[in-house]
Design a protein around this motif. Structure first.
Motif, PDB file in Angstrom:
ATOM      1  N   SER A   1      -1.850   8.983   7.381  1.00 52.23           N
ATOM      2  CA  SER A   1      -0.474   8.542   7.598  1.00 52.23           C
ATOM      3  C   SER A   1      -0.162   7.164   7.031  1.00 52.23           C
ATOM      4  O   SER A   1       0.993   6.874   6.725  1.00 52.23           O
ATOM      5  CB  SER A   1      -0.140   8.564   9.096  1.00 52.23           C
ATOM      6  N   ARG A   2      -1.149   6.309   6.884  1.00 56.85           N
ATOM      7  CA  ARG A   2      -0.920   4.953   6.380  1.00 56.85           C
ATOM      8  C   ARG A   2      -1.651   4.689   5.066  1.00 56.85           C
ATOM      9  O   ARG A   2      -1.754   3.545   4.633  1.00 56.85           O
ATOM     10  CB  ARG A   2      -1.348   3.910   7.411  1.00 56.85           C
ATOM     11  N   ASP A   3      -2.173   5.744   4.444  1.00 52.03           N
ATOM     12  CA  ASP A   3      -2.861   5.572   3.164  1.00 52.03           C
ATOM     13  C   ASP A   3      -1.891   5.086   2.098  1.00 52.03           C
ATOM     14  O   ASP A   3      -0.728   5.507   2.065  1.00 52.03           O
ATOM     15  CB  ASP A   3      -3.473   6.896   2.688  1.00 52.03           C
TER      16      ASP A   3
ATOM     17  N   LEU B   1      -6.396   6.297  -6.814  1.00 54.21           N
ATOM     18  CA  LEU B   1      -6.934   5.133  -6.108  1.00 54.21           C
ATOM     19  C   LEU B   1      -6.317   5.164  -4.713  1.00 54.21           C
ATOM     20  O   LEU B   1      -5.089   5.159  -4.579  1.00 54.21           O
ATOM     21  CB  LEU B   1      -6.551   3.837  -6.831  1.00 54.21           C
ATOM     22  N   VAL B   2      -7.158   5.226  -3.686  1.00 50.83           N
ATOM     23  CA  VAL B   2      -6.673   5.366  -2.317  1.00 50.83           C
ATOM     24  C   VAL B   2      -7.150   4.187  -1.476  1.00 50.83           C
ATOM     25  O   VAL B   2      -8.347   3.880  -1.448  1.00 50.83           O
ATOM     26  CB  VAL B   2      -7.170   6.692  -1.678  1.00 50.83           C
ATOM     27  N   LEU B   3      -6.201   3.543  -0.821  1.00 54.98           N
ATOM     28  CA  LEU B   3      -6.492   2.467   0.133  1.00 54.98           C
ATOM     29  C   LEU B   3      -6.226   3.044   1.522  1.00 54.98           C
ATOM     30  O   LEU B   3      -5.087   3.367   1.853  1.00 54.98           O
ATOM     31  CB  LEU B   3      -5.609   1.247  -0.126  1.00 54.98           C
ATOM     32  N   HIS B   4      -7.274   3.202   2.311  1.00 55.01           N
ATOM     33  CA  HIS B   4      -7.168   3.818   3.633  1.00 55.01           C
ATOM     34  C   HIS B   4      -7.470   2.764   4.694  1.00 55.01           C
ATOM     35  O   HIS B   4      -8.578   2.194   4.705  1.00 55.01           O
ATOM     36  CB  HIS B   4      -8.171   4.981   3.744  1.00 55.01           C
ATOM     37  N   PRO B   5      -6.493   2.463   5.578  1.00 56.21           N
ATOM     38  CA  PRO B   5      -6.739   1.462   6.621  1.00 56.21           C
ATOM     39  C   PRO B   5      -7.980   1.823   7.443  1.00 56.21           C
ATOM     40  O   PRO B   5      -8.124   2.960   7.910  1.00 56.21           O
ATOM     41  CB  PRO B   5      -5.479   1.518   7.480  1.00 56.21           C
ATOM     42  N   LYS B   6      -8.873   0.864   7.607  1.00 57.20           N
ATOM     43  CA  LYS B   6     -10.142   1.097   8.305  1.00 57.20           C
ATOM     44  C   LYS B   6      -9.929   1.475   9.766  1.00 57.20           C
ATOM     45  O   LYS B   6     -10.740   2.193  10.347  1.00 57.20           O
ATOM     46  CB  LYS B   6     -11.024  -0.146   8.206  1.00 57.20           C
ATOM     47  N   ASN B   7      -8.821   1.049  10.348  1.00 55.52           N
ATOM     48  CA  ASN B   7      -8.598   1.341  11.764  1.00 55.52           C
ATOM     49  C   ASN B   7      -8.015   2.742  11.994  1.00 55.52           C
ATOM     50  O   ASN B   7      -7.726   3.109  13.125  1.00 55.52           O
ATOM     51  CB  ASN B   7      -7.692   0.283  12.403  1.00 55.52           C
ATOM     52  N   LYS B   8      -7.852   3.532  10.955  1.00 60.00           N
ATOM     53  CA  LYS B   8      -7.368   4.909  11.082  1.00 60.00           C
ATOM     54  C   LYS B   8      -8.539   5.873  10.919  1.00 60.00           C
ATOM     55  O   LYS B   8      -9.466   5.612  10.148  1.00 60.00           O
ATOM     56  CB  LYS B   8      -6.311   5.228  10.013  1.00 60.00           C
ATOM     57  N   ALA B   9      -8.481   6.984  11.623  1.00 61.05           N
ATOM     58  CA  ALA B   9      -9.514   8.011  11.487  1.00 61.05           C
ATOM     59  C   ALA B   9      -9.508   8.523  10.051  1.00 61.05           C
ATOM     60  O   ALA B   9      -8.475   8.492   9.371  1.00 61.05           O
ATOM     61  CB  ALA B   9      -9.235   9.158  12.455  1.00 61.05           C
ATOM     62  N   ALA B  10     -10.655   8.992   9.587  1.00 64.45           N
ATOM     63  CA  ALA B  10     -10.791   9.456   8.203  1.00 64.45           C
ATOM     64  C   ALA B  10      -9.787  10.546   7.862  1.00 64.45           C
ATOM     65  O   ALA B  10      -9.291  10.613   6.740  1.00 64.45           O
ATOM     66  CB  ALA B  10     -12.212   9.951   7.958  1.00 64.45           C
ATOM     67  N   ASN B  11      -9.438  11.396   8.838  1.00 64.15           N
ATOM     68  CA  ASN B  11      -8.496  12.490   8.564  1.00 64.15           C
ATOM     69  C   ASN B  11      -7.036  12.096   8.789  1.00 64.15           C
ATOM     70  O   ASN B  11      -6.142  12.903   8.565  1.00 64.15           O
ATOM     71  CB  ASN B  11      -8.848  13.722   9.399  1.00 64.15           C
TER      72      ASN B  11
END
Length: 161
Positions: free
Chosen positions: A121-123, A108-118
């Motif tokens: 670093s903050r996932d 389960l991955v939560l990826h901050p929307k304001n970070k580029a998909a690649n």
């Protein structure tokens, strides 16, 4: 004392489960850590705690899904089967008795929307997570329907942590 304002974060996240994008959320994704401890006491100190030892830790992630997409529901609700007949889809619920949620668990991955998909670093990643399949939602005349789903993290046996 120097301050790093880059450590102050805000904003929504994108949620994926086992590589499946769970779509839009409404109300904020919430993460809860819990730590269970064993308390050490001695008669000479009454009920005063002398020390505590960690017995275990747990993580829960609440995801308020905003989209009514049964394809995505099928990916996260154990004991369901997605049946497609032409352009029609339906989600068939089975009892699921005896189903191992750990065996179904995925990242389960939560990826901050304001970070580029690649930019990972903050996932926030729970390597082994699964939802029990409990879901609540309401039909209201003045509010959008939200499908609340809760994931539980399980120990990752491939690491020592």
């Amino acid at each position: 004392m120097p301050t790093d304002f880059g450590n102050l974060e805000m904003g929504p996240c994108l949620v994926t489960f086992g590589g499946t994008d769970l779509g839009l959320t409404k109300g904020g994704v919430e993460v809860e850590f819990s730590t269970e401890v064993a308390q050490v006491t001695a008669d000479q100190f009454g009920d005063t705690v002398i020390n505590e030892y960690i017995k275990g830790r747990s993580v829960k992630v609440k995801v308020p899904l905003a989209e009514n997409d049964i394809t995505k529901f099928a990916a996260v609700i154990p004991g369901t089967t997605l049946v497609t007949n032409g352009g029609n889809k339906k989600l068939v619920f089975k009892s699921g008795v005896g189903t191992s949620l750990r065996d179904l668990a995925q990242a389960l991955v939560l990826h901050p929307k304001n970070k580029a998909a690649n930019d990972k670093s903050r996932d926030f990643v729970v390597p082994k997570a699964m939802a029990k399949g409990d879901m609540s939602f309401a039909f209201k005349h003045d509010d959008q329907r939200v499908y609340m789903l809760e994931f539980t993290g399980y120990a990752d046996l491939t690491t020592e942590e």
